[in-house]
Design a protein around this motif. Structure first.
Motif, PDB file in Angstrom:
ATOM      1  N   LEU A   1      32.715  37.431  46.204  1.00 16.42           N
ATOM      2  CA  LEU A   1      33.483  37.248  44.971  1.00 16.42           C
ATOM      3  C   LEU A   1      33.712  35.773  44.642  1.00 16.42           C
ATOM      4  CD1 LEU A   1      36.144  40.090  45.336  1.00 16.42           C
ATOM      5  CD2 LEU A   1      34.144  40.031  43.811  1.00 16.42           C
TER       6      LEU A   1
ATOM      7  N   THR B   1      31.624  33.632  44.087  1.00 14.15           N
ATOM      8  CA  THR B   1      30.648  33.194  43.076  1.00 14.15           C
ATOM      9  C   THR B   1      31.016  33.671  41.675  1.00 14.15           C
ATOM     10  OG1 THR B   1      29.240  35.128  43.448  1.00 14.15           O
ATOM     11  CG2 THR B   1      28.790  33.164  44.777  1.00 14.15           C
ATOM     12  N   GLY B   2      31.992  34.559  41.580  1.00 13.87           N
ATOM     13  CA  GLY B   2      32.437  35.043  40.278  1.00 13.87           C
ATOM     14  C   GLY B   2      32.760  36.519  40.317  1.00 13.87           C
ATOM     15  N   PRO B   3      33.391  37.021  39.251  1.00 10.72           N
ATOM     16  CA  PRO B   3      33.760  38.436  39.185  1.00 10.72           C
ATOM     17  C   PRO B   3      32.544  39.347  39.302  1.00 10.72           C
ATOM     18  CG  PRO B   3      34.768  37.197  37.391  1.00 10.72           C
ATOM     19  CD  PRO B   3      33.777  36.289  38.047  1.00 10.72           C
ATOM     20  N   THR B   4      32.739  40.466  39.954  1.00 16.83           N
ATOM     21  CA  THR B   4      31.671  41.447  40.150  1.00 16.83           C
ATOM     22  C   THR B   4      32.266  42.839  40.067  1.00 16.83           C
ATOM     23  OG1 THR B   4      30.594  39.907  41.669  1.00 16.83           O
ATOM     24  CG2 THR B   4      29.806  42.153  41.699  1.00 16.83           C
TER      25      THR B   4
ATOM     26  N   VAL C   1      42.743  39.082  45.813  1.00 14.05           N
ATOM     27  CA  VAL C   1      41.836  39.467  44.734  1.00 14.05           C
ATOM     28  C   VAL C   1      42.628  40.189  43.640  1.00 14.05           C
ATOM     29  CG1 VAL C   1      39.807  39.681  46.245  1.00 14.05           C
ATOM     30  CG2 VAL C   1      41.127  41.695  45.690  1.00 14.05           C
TER      31      VAL C   1
ATOM     32  N   ASP D   1      41.912  42.681  39.849  1.00 15.33           N
ATOM     33  CA  ASP D   1      40.905  43.499  39.166  1.00 15.33           C
ATOM     34  C   ASP D   1      41.204  43.576  37.677  1.00 15.33           C
ATOM     35  OD1 ASP D   1      43.029  45.235  38.905  1.00 15.33           O
ATOM     36  OD2 ASP D   1      42.137  46.870  39.994  1.00 15.33           O
TER      37      ASP D   1
ATOM     38  N   PHE E   1      36.032  45.315  37.460  1.00 15.08           N
ATOM     39  CA  PHE E   1      35.593  44.048  38.023  1.00 15.08           C
ATOM     40  C   PHE E   1      36.672  43.488  38.938  1.00 15.08           C
ATOM     41  CE2 PHE E   1      32.609  44.360  34.648  1.00 15.08           C
ATOM     42  CZ  PHE E   1      31.544  43.541  34.972  1.00 15.08           C
ATOM     43  N   TYR E   2      36.252  42.884  40.025  1.00 14.80           N
ATOM     44  CA  TYR E   2      37.169  42.216  40.945  1.00 14.80           C
ATOM     45  C   TYR E   2      36.824  40.742  40.991  1.00 14.80           C
ATOM     46  CZ  TYR E   2      38.951  46.626  42.697  1.00 14.80           C
ATOM     47  OH  TYR E   2      39.559  47.837  42.797  1.00 14.80           O
ATOM     48  N   GLU E   3      37.849  39.916  41.218  1.00 17.99           N
ATOM     49  CA  GLU E   3      37.632  38.486  41.365  1.00 17.99           C
ATOM     50  C   GLU E   3      38.645  37.921  42.351  1.00 17.99           C
ATOM     51  OE1 GLU E   3      38.181  36.441  37.659  1.00 17.99           O
ATOM     52  OE2 GLU E   3      39.811  37.770  37.099  1.00 17.99           O
TER      53      GLU E   3
END
Length: 112
Positions: free
Chosen positions: A30, A32-35, A64, A66, A79-81
């Motif tokens: 995560l 690297t960015g939201p996924t 994290v 969401d 999405f989570y970040e």
């Protein structure tokens, strides 16, 4: 989240959460960015169910967050970040945190 923001119990909870290789890999992915969940599970090679367990634990301690987004085809995707955090462990930060430890930390109880 900063080290100084954590109580002793909070620090124990965050460190216990980070003590899992799976959760460390989730945070690394995560970073690297939201996924979204399905992609993250594929990237990590773990089931969505297991990933959800780890994400919930990371979210509980504030590492994290969401959000739900709707794709162009109308599908809701979660999405989570990573929530920005900086932890600095020194003998002094541990000593300061230990002053606010409660008995629940010793018993391994859930710390809120």
């Amino acid at each position: 989240m900063e080290t100084a923001d954590l109580t002793g119990d909070g620090m124990v909870k965050v460190l216990a959460t980070l003590a899992s290789p799976h959760r460390m890999r989730v945070l690394a992915a995560l970073a690297t960015g939201p996924t979204y969940v399905s992609q993250l599970a594929r990237d990590l090679g773990i089931s969505r169910a297991l990933l959800q367990v780890h994400l919930k634990r990371l979210q509980t301690v504030g590492l994290v967050s969401d959000r739900i987004e709707v794709s162009d085809d109308g599908k809701a995707m979660k999405f989570y970040e990573v929530v920005p955090f900086a932890l600095c462990l020194t003998p002094q930060t541990l000593a300061t945190a230990s002053e606010s430890l409660t008995d629940s930390a010793d018993r391994g109880e859930s710390i809120k």
